[in-house]
Scaffold this motif. Structure first.
Motif, PDB file in Angstrom:
ATOM      1  N   CYS A   1       7.169 -69.145 107.639  1.00  0.00           N
ATOM      2  CA  CYS A   1       8.407 -68.358 107.608  1.00  0.00           C
ATOM      3  C   CYS A   1       8.319 -67.113 108.493  1.00  0.00           C
ATOM      4  O   CYS A   1       7.256 -66.690 108.934  1.00  0.00           O
ATOM      5  CB  CYS A   1       8.811 -68.028 106.190  1.00  0.00           C
ATOM      6  SG  CYS A   1       7.781 -66.834 105.407  1.00  0.00           S
TER       7      CYS A   1
ATOM      8  N   PRO B   1       8.582 -63.687 108.435  1.00  0.00           N
ATOM      9  CA  PRO B   1       7.737 -62.492 108.378  1.00  0.00           C
ATOM     10  C   PRO B   1       6.272 -62.758 108.706  1.00  0.00           C
ATOM     11  O   PRO B   1       5.561 -61.840 109.135  1.00  0.00           O
ATOM     12  CB  PRO B   1       7.907 -61.976 106.944  1.00  0.00           C
ATOM     13  CG  PRO B   1       8.629 -63.027 106.194  1.00  0.00           C
ATOM     14  CD  PRO B   1       9.301 -63.927 107.177  1.00  0.00           C
TER      15      PRO B   1
ATOM     16  N   CYS C   1       5.205 -63.478  98.452  1.00  0.00           N
ATOM     17  CA  CYS C   1       5.341 -63.635  99.905  1.00  0.00           C
ATOM     18  C   CYS C   1       4.089 -63.101 100.602  1.00  0.00           C
ATOM     19  O   CYS C   1       3.507 -63.758 101.467  1.00  0.00           O
ATOM     20  CB  CYS C   1       6.563 -62.869 100.417  1.00  0.00           C
ATOM     21  SG  CYS C   1       8.107 -63.343  99.652  1.00  0.00           S
TER      22      CYS C   1
ATOM     23  N   TYR D   1       0.975 -65.345 100.012  1.00  0.00           N
ATOM     24  CA  TYR D   1       1.011 -66.577 100.815  1.00  0.00           C
ATOM     25  C   TYR D   1       0.601 -66.285 102.260  1.00  0.00           C
ATOM     26  O   TYR D   1      -0.195 -67.004 102.865  1.00  0.00           O
ATOM     27  CB  TYR D   1       2.424 -67.169 100.706  1.00  0.00           C
ATOM     28  CG  TYR D   1       2.957 -67.934 101.902  1.00  0.00           C
ATOM     29  CD1 TYR D   1       2.381 -69.135 102.308  1.00  0.00           C
ATOM     30  CD2 TYR D   1       4.073 -67.460 102.598  1.00  0.00           C
ATOM     31  CE1 TYR D   1       2.898 -69.832 103.391  1.00  0.00           C
ATOM     32  CE2 TYR D   1       4.574 -68.159 103.678  1.00  0.00           C
ATOM     33  CZ  TYR D   1       3.988 -69.341 104.072  1.00  0.00           C
ATOM     34  OH  TYR D   1       4.497 -70.028 105.150  1.00  0.00           O
ATOM     35  N   MET D   2       1.127 -65.199 102.811  1.00  0.00           N
ATOM     36  CA  MET D   2       0.839 -64.911 104.228  1.00  0.00           C
ATOM     37  C   MET D   2      -0.596 -64.413 104.428  1.00  0.00           C
ATOM     38  O   MET D   2      -1.270 -64.787 105.383  1.00  0.00           O
ATOM     39  CB  MET D   2       1.859 -63.900 104.758  1.00  0.00           C
ATOM     40  CG  MET D   2       3.233 -64.551 104.816  1.00  0.00           C
ATOM     41  SD  MET D   2       4.544 -63.439 105.226  1.00  0.00           S
ATOM     42  CE  MET D   2       5.872 -64.112 104.251  1.00  0.00           C
TER      43      MET D   2
ATOM     44  N   THR E   1      11.785 -59.698 103.560  1.00  0.00           N
ATOM     45  CA  THR E   1      11.611 -61.099 103.148  1.00  0.00           C
ATOM     46  C   THR E   1      12.974 -61.622 102.688  1.00  0.00           C
ATOM     47  O   THR E   1      13.969 -60.896 102.738  1.00  0.00           O
ATOM     48  CB  THR E   1      10.607 -61.177 101.985  1.00  0.00           C
ATOM     49  OG1 THR E   1      11.144 -60.403 100.913  1.00  0.00           O
ATOM     50  CG2 THR E   1       9.247 -60.631 102.371  1.00  0.00           C
ATOM     51  N   CYS E   2      12.989 -62.866 102.223  1.00  0.00           N
ATOM     52  CA  CYS E   2      14.264 -63.476 101.778  1.00  0.00           C
ATOM     53  C   CYS E   2      14.960 -62.605 100.737  1.00  0.00           C
ATOM     54  O   CYS E   2      16.155 -62.316 100.846  1.00  0.00           O
ATOM     55  CB  CYS E   2      14.001 -64.847 101.158  1.00  0.00           C
ATOM     56  SG  CYS E   2      13.315 -66.024 102.308  1.00  0.00           S
TER      57      CYS E   2
ATOM     58  N   GLY F   1      12.927 -65.153 105.445  1.00  0.00           N
ATOM     59  CA  GLY F   1      12.294 -66.444 105.699  1.00  0.00           C
ATOM     60  C   GLY F   1      13.287 -67.465 106.218  1.00  0.00           C
ATOM     61  O   GLY F   1      12.940 -68.329 107.032  1.00  0.00           O
TER      62      GLY F   1
HETATM   63  S1  SF4 Z   1      10.410 -66.165  99.805  1.00  0.00           S
HETATM   64 FE1  SF4 Z   1      11.110 -66.179 101.946  1.00  0.00          FE
HETATM   65  S2  SF4 Z   1       9.895 -64.602 102.977  1.00  0.00           S
HETATM   66 FE2  SF4 Z   1       8.876 -65.040 101.020  1.00  0.00          FE
HETATM   67  S3  SF4 Z   1       7.335 -66.582 101.558  1.00  0.00           S
HETATM   68 FE3  SF4 Z   1       9.173 -67.691 100.894  1.00  0.00          FE
HETATM   69  S4  SF4 Z   1      10.327 -68.128 102.778  1.00  0.00           S
HETATM   70 FE4  SF4 Z   1       8.815 -66.513 103.250  1.00  0.00          FE
END
Ligand code: SF4
Length: 480
Positions: free
Chosen positions: A19, A21, A44, A47-48, A101-102, A136
């Motif tokens: 996604c 970010p 978020c 995960y990143m 983020t979203c 995202g």
């Molecule tokens: S909620 Fe949105 S910004 Fe957060 S990890 Fe999922 S897709 Fe990415």
């Protein structure tokens, strides 16, 4: 091309991207003394951080404003200000990047207003803060990466007296590739400003004691000076103008922009080197000429194996265009080229190059790995892309040459070298050896063997076995 509605699914299964970010974090990690805050929920950032830590094998610090149910209903201003406070106290950064983020975008958070208000309230007026709206659902990590670079340049470059330095703006390459780009620039005696430079920050040497803020990264003073540069070389042929930092420097400061393909393969690398010769007036150094000769030698050595290769290539638009060029230069004709991005420029570029291929190729954009697998079945005998494509091996028996981001099921993703003459040579060896290993492991056993041993011309086999067309955006017709 019209969609085949009988087979049309309105969902993505295991998309061929991450996604927005995530790409933004990567771009910020290439700035000196930078720290990133994700305005959104904890998950978020987790995960990143996890994806990046596994790829780069480094600790990845990314702050989160930790929005919860209350913040979602009443707004996340308090959380973001608290987050900025904690980051400044814990890291003392030289620049802060704020990515939405979203969740933050959906509830309409105004990160510009909140961050500027915080700086005023706390008296941190001199601390640079770069904000990027990056939900995202706004695009893939590739768009997040380029949009963040554009925002960095737009917010930090200043009107400057003209100077002779050259801006070099790169896509998402490995730290080893960035070091190779810098080596080539030094060999060509180019005075450059490279953005972003995470070759040290995301691949630092072992050091004791551990420092929370790694050394390296593009200096803020250098970014400020980018507006006075003699030229910008941007390796972003497929990047939309609205996200292009090079275009921003051209329109705001009049810096001439040279948009090039990633220097992968002979032709693309020649374009880069020839441009450096033209811009600097410096001759080609003997060692680069020798490296070019060695690459040609490598191509000759391996062509008899590579002529049997049929590739499925997937990943980020500019990177897969570079890989496709290497494949085409070496007879490893692509049968599927795929990206998670929506990118009409890539489709057009591939259309031109694939017109010379003897095989039909399916180009997929905004796609997922379920579609890629389906399109590759019975057609490809080598896959080139990130670890996310490992199911091509597990389920379809197509061996995977790992390239790009993320590589989380092998070590050393950050050390993979693939650009320039020397990098292309190493990359080509990886591809050739994978084809050889697969051939030896599957001798007289597999679909691959059919390509070689049943005396059926490869082109005819592909024509007969071409499957359903699904989400196909472009095809080049077979030529005989
Ligand atoms: S909620 Fe949105 S910004 Fe957060 S990890 Fe999922 S897709 Fe990415």
């Amino acid at each position: 091309m019209e969609k085949n509605h009988a087979n049309y699914r309105d969902v993505n299964e295991n998309p061929c991207n991450m996604c927005m970010p995530m790409g933004g974090i990567l771009a910020f990690k290439g700035l000196e003394q930078s720290m990133v805050i994700l305005h959104g929920s904890q998950g978020c950032a987790t995960y990143m951080r996890r994806h990046m830590a596994e790829h780069f094998n480094e600790p990845i610090d990314v702050a989160s404003s930790s929005l919860n149910e209350k913040g979602t209903v009443y707004g996340g201003e308090k959380n973001l200000k608290q987050g900025m406070d904690n980051v400044i106290k814990a890291y003392r950064p030289g620049v802060i990047g704020i990515l939405t983020t979203c969740l933050a975008e959906t509830i309409g958070e105004d990160i510009d207003r909140i961050s500027q208000e915080y700086l005023r309230e706390k008296g941190y007026g001199d601390l640079p803060v770069v904000t990027v709206n990056s939900p995202g659902y706004g695009g893939t990590h590739t768009e997040g990466y380029w949009l963040t670079l554009r925002r960095i340049v737009a917010q930090l470059a200043r009107p400057t007296e003209a100077h002779a330095r050259i801006n070099v703006i790169i896509p998402n390459l490995s730290p080893a590739d960035i070091r190779e780009m810098k080596r080539i620039l030094q060999l060509m005696q180019v005075d450059y400003i490279l953005l972003p430079d995470y070759s040290d920050t995301l691949d630092r040497p072992y050091q004791k004691p551990y420092h929370k803020m790694p050394e390296g990264g593009t200096k803020l003073a250098d970014i400020a000076a980018m507006g006075g540069a003699a030229a910008t070389i941007q390796f972003g042929l497929t990047v939309d103008e609205s996200m292009s930092p090079g275009h921003c420097l051209a329109s705001e400061f009049g810096v001439p922009l040279y948009n090039l393909p990633v220097p992968m393969g002979i032709e693309n690398t020649d374009m880069f080197i020839n441009l450096l010769v033209k811009l600097t007036g410096n001759p080609l150094p003997a060692c680069l000429e020798q490296e070019r000769g060695r690459l040609l030698d490598c191509m000759i050595d391996s062509h008899k194996y590579n002529a049997r290769g049929r590739s499925v290539i997937f990943g980020e638009p500019d990177n897969i265009y570079g890989v496709a060029k290497i494949c085409l230069e070496n007879g490893i004709y692509p049968v599927v080229v795929a990206t998670g991005s929506k990118n009409p420029k890539l489709v057009k570029l591939l259309e031109e190059k694939l017109a010379h291929s003897p095989l039909r190729c399916t180009v997929l954009t905004e796609t997922d790995f379920t579609t890629i697998r389906k399109q590759s079945r019975g057609k490809a005998n080598i896959a080139i892309g990130s670890s996310e494509g490992r199911f091509l091996t597990e389920k379809e028996g197509i061996p995977l040459v790992r390239y790009g981001f993320p590589i989380h099921d092998r070590t050393g993703g950050q050390r993979l070298l693939s650009v320039g003459y020397a990098g292309t040579t190493m990359f080509l060896d990886r591809i050739t050896n994978t084809l050889l290993e697969h051939k030896h492991n599957h001798y007289r056993k597999s679909m691959y063997e059919m390509f070689y041993l049943n005396n059926q011309p490869v082109e005819e086999f592909f024509l007969e076995s071409s499957g359903e067309q699904h989400d196909v955006l472009m095809q080049s017709e077979p030529r005989h």
